[in-house]
Design an enzyme around this catalytic site. Sequence first.
Site, PDB file in Angstrom:
ATOM      1  N   MET A   1       0.850  -1.194   0.000  1.00  0.00           N
ATOM      2  CA  MET A   1       0.000   0.000   0.000  1.00  0.00           C
ATOM      3  C   MET A   1       0.885   1.243   0.000  1.00  0.00           C
ATOM      4  O   MET A   1       0.470   2.319   0.425  1.00  0.00           O
ATOM      5  CB  MET A   1      -0.938  -0.007   1.208  1.00  0.00           C
ATOM      6  CG  MET A   1      -1.919  -1.188   1.146  1.00  0.00           C
ATOM      7  SD  MET A   1      -3.436  -0.933   2.064  1.00  0.00           S
ATOM      8  CE  MET A   1      -2.814  -0.739   3.700  1.00  0.00           C
TER       9      MET A   1
ATOM     10  N   SER B   1       4.700   0.968   8.243  1.00  0.00           N
ATOM     11  CA  SER B   1       4.449   2.299   7.662  1.00  0.00           C
ATOM     12  C   SER B   1       3.826   3.227   8.699  1.00  0.00           C
ATOM     13  O   SER B   1       3.891   4.445   8.579  1.00  0.00           O
ATOM     14  CB  SER B   1       3.516   2.179   6.463  1.00  0.00           C
ATOM     15  OG  SER B   1       4.050   1.265   5.548  1.00  0.00           O
TER      16      SER B   1
ATOM     17  N   HIS C   1       9.580  -3.511   3.420  1.00  0.00           N
ATOM     18  CA  HIS C   1       9.126  -3.809   2.050  1.00  0.00           C
ATOM     19  C   HIS C   1      10.318  -4.154   1.163  1.00  0.00           C
ATOM     20  O   HIS C   1      10.234  -5.028   0.306  1.00  0.00           O
ATOM     21  CB  HIS C   1       8.409  -2.599   1.442  1.00  0.00           C
ATOM     22  CG  HIS C   1       7.149  -2.214   2.130  1.00  0.00           C
ATOM     23  ND1 HIS C   1       7.056  -1.113   2.940  1.00  0.00           N
ATOM     24  CD2 HIS C   1       5.920  -2.788   2.118  1.00  0.00           C
ATOM     25  CE1 HIS C   1       5.824  -1.013   3.397  1.00  0.00           C
ATOM     26  NE2 HIS C   1       5.109  -2.009   2.929  1.00  0.00           N
TER      27      HIS C   1
END
Length: 269
Positions: free
Chosen positions: A20, A175, A27
């Site tokens: 996202m 995040s 990531h």
Amino acid sequence: MKEMKVLTDLDRPCAFVPTMGALHAGHQSLIQRAREICDEVVVSVFINPLQFEDEEDLAKYPRTPERDFELAREAGATVLWRPEYETIYPTEITRLSAGALGTKFEGVHRPGHFDGVLTVVNRLFEIVKPRFAIFGEKDFQQLFLINQMATQLHPEIEIVPAPTIRESTGLAMSSRNVRLSTEGRSAADVISAVLRKAAEEESLDAAQKKLNEVTNEPRFTLDYAEIIDEDTFEIATNESLKRRAIVAGWIDGVRLIDNMAMKSALVRV
Ligand code: PAF
């Protein structure tokens, strides 16, 4: 690395990393893992409204498009795909249900969240048609449910789990961490600290006691701290071969989750 609007020119098998956005080193480790198993690595960036039960959380979700491009390229992605809403959700879509497990643990506090995750991942798989898809162990319940869904609907795709990447303090990368205050960030270290202690314990009772110490941190509001059986995602029993401690709660209004495999159980496997 190329940006893609449509995925019509991918004629080779690829490894797929759905995200996202708001990419970070966690990531990047998924992308690096993908690159180890495939030359073509597709990274998608799509903030999926269906998996946010709270409008404010969706609005506040960090958006860092330039940095995403840079970090994905640096980690070895060959394609960055930012689909339009209409590409993922044309008028007729199949909405998936996460079933009973979708209402437990994370699902208790985030009703409909896993239905939204499975629905979008199914759509992404339909469009990208990867050979492999990489998901982080940090979202362990999500990984479990995606595994189940892929076994049923996309048996040709191999789901590859990747270990959680942590800050030097032990905090699992997320995040959402950017929304923590300095004090909140250091308070959040309690989560990995209790997980590490619990992971060392032989008995379930002793491990649970260690996990419960997370409530000693006054800034932390607990949602759950449990030990589950990795094969069923039910609460672990003495018979459970693979056990994992899972913790979730809030600091500074930011939801944090983490988990760790129990060492004693690993020895028994
Ligand atoms: O883990 C995430 O970032 C999301 O849940 C996913 C798998 C990309 C689906 O939107």
